[in-house]
Design a protein around this motif. Structure first.
Motif, PDB file in Angstrom:
ATOM      1  N   PHE A 178     -33.395  19.728  34.710  1.00  0.00           N
ATOM      2  CA  PHE A 178     -32.094  19.156  35.065  1.00  0.00           C
ATOM      3  C   PHE A 178     -30.967  19.802  34.272  1.00  0.00           C
ATOM      4  N   SER A 179     -31.231  20.150  33.038  1.00  0.00           N
ATOM      5  CA  SER A 179     -30.226  20.839  32.230  1.00  0.00           C
ATOM      6  C   SER A 179     -29.851  22.176  32.863  1.00  0.00           C
ATOM      7  N   GLN A 180     -30.852  22.906  33.335  1.00  0.00           N
ATOM      8  CA  GLN A 180     -30.595  24.196  33.981  1.00  0.00           C
ATOM      9  C   GLN A 180     -29.819  24.026  35.285  1.00  0.00           C
ATOM     10  N   ASN A 224     -28.430   4.915  38.684  1.00  0.00           N
ATOM     11  CA  ASN A 224     -28.273   6.270  38.163  1.00  0.00           C
ATOM     12  C   ASN A 224     -28.752   7.294  39.182  1.00  0.00           C
ATOM     13  N   LYS A 249     -27.537  21.854  35.581  1.00  0.00           N
ATOM     14  CA  LYS A 249     -26.263  21.251  35.146  1.00  0.00           C
ATOM     15  C   LYS A 249     -26.161  19.788  35.587  1.00  0.00           C
ATOM     16  N   GLU A 250     -27.281  19.106  35.552  1.00  0.00           N
ATOM     17  CA  GLU A 250     -27.343  17.681  35.884  1.00  0.00           C
ATOM     18  C   GLU A 250     -27.708  16.908  34.620  1.00  0.00           C
ATOM     19  N   GLU A 251     -27.148  15.719  34.484  1.00  0.00           N
ATOM     20  CA  GLU A 251     -27.402  14.904  33.302  1.00  0.00           C
ATOM     21  C   GLU A 251     -28.151  13.631  33.699  1.00  0.00           C
ATOM     22  N   PRO A 252     -29.448  13.592  33.448  1.00  0.00           N
ATOM     23  CA  PRO A 252     -30.222  12.410  33.819  1.00  0.00           C
ATOM     24  C   PRO A 252     -30.013  11.253  32.846  1.00  0.00           C
ATOM     25  N   PHE A 253     -30.270  10.061  33.335  1.00  0.00           N
ATOM     26  CA  PHE A 253     -30.380   8.881  32.481  1.00  0.00           C
ATOM     27  C   PHE A 253     -31.823   8.883  31.995  1.00  0.00           C
ATOM     28  N   LYS A 295     -36.641  17.428  31.567  1.00  0.00           N
ATOM     29  CA  LYS A 295     -35.250  17.384  31.094  1.00  0.00           C
ATOM     30  C   LYS A 295     -34.617  18.771  31.161  1.00  0.00           C
ATOM     31  N   ARG A 296     -35.397  19.785  30.832  1.00  0.00           N
ATOM     32  CA  ARG A 296     -34.897  21.165  30.860  1.00  0.00           C
ATOM     33  C   ARG A 296     -34.533  21.590  32.288  1.00  0.00           C
TER      34      ARG A 296
END
Length: 130
Positions: free
Chosen positions: A64-66, A44, A68-72, A61-62
């Protein structure tokens, strides 16, 4: 000349670690947890070992959300083997706390480390390298 790119070196080191762990661990359960952790990191782009109620995990998590990335995300409190995974992380990176964040196989660290990597631009460089 051998390609010594940082990502290849990290991947090679992780593969060596997996082999050494497999040789040193005799219990099947320990091997499967170790294999899960290693596979998650190697397979990943972004991995967060987290607990669903942890504010530092939510911050990671926030971020990465900002971006525009989607972590596992591995929510340790929602898995029966969560404690074993935390122990494996302690063995692997020397930390048992959450979150533990990996980007392109590189251990970033916890929430504060991730924030510092974001501010310095290092996180963006790692994300762009994939």
């Amino acid at each position: 000349m051998v390609d010594q790119s940082p990502r290849r070196v990290v991947v090679a080191a992780l593969l060596l670690f997996v082999v050494l762990c497999d040789l040193s661990n005799s219990a099947g359960a320990a091997n499967s947890v170790s294999a899960f952790v290693q596979n998650a990191i190697l397979s990943n782009k972004i991995v967060i070992f987290s607990k669903s109620y942890c504010p530092y995990c939510l911050r990671s998590k926030r971020i990465f959300s900002q971006l525009k990335e989607e972590p596992f995300v591995v929510e340790l409190d929602q898995r029966e083997d969560g404690d074993q995974i935390q122990y494996e992380l302690l063995e692997f990176v020397g930390r048992r706390t959450v979150p533990q964040v990996f980007v392109n196989g590189k251990h970033i660290g916890g929430s504060d480390d991730l924030g510092a990597a974001l501010e310095s631009g290092q996180l963006q460089k790692l994300l762009a390298a994939s």
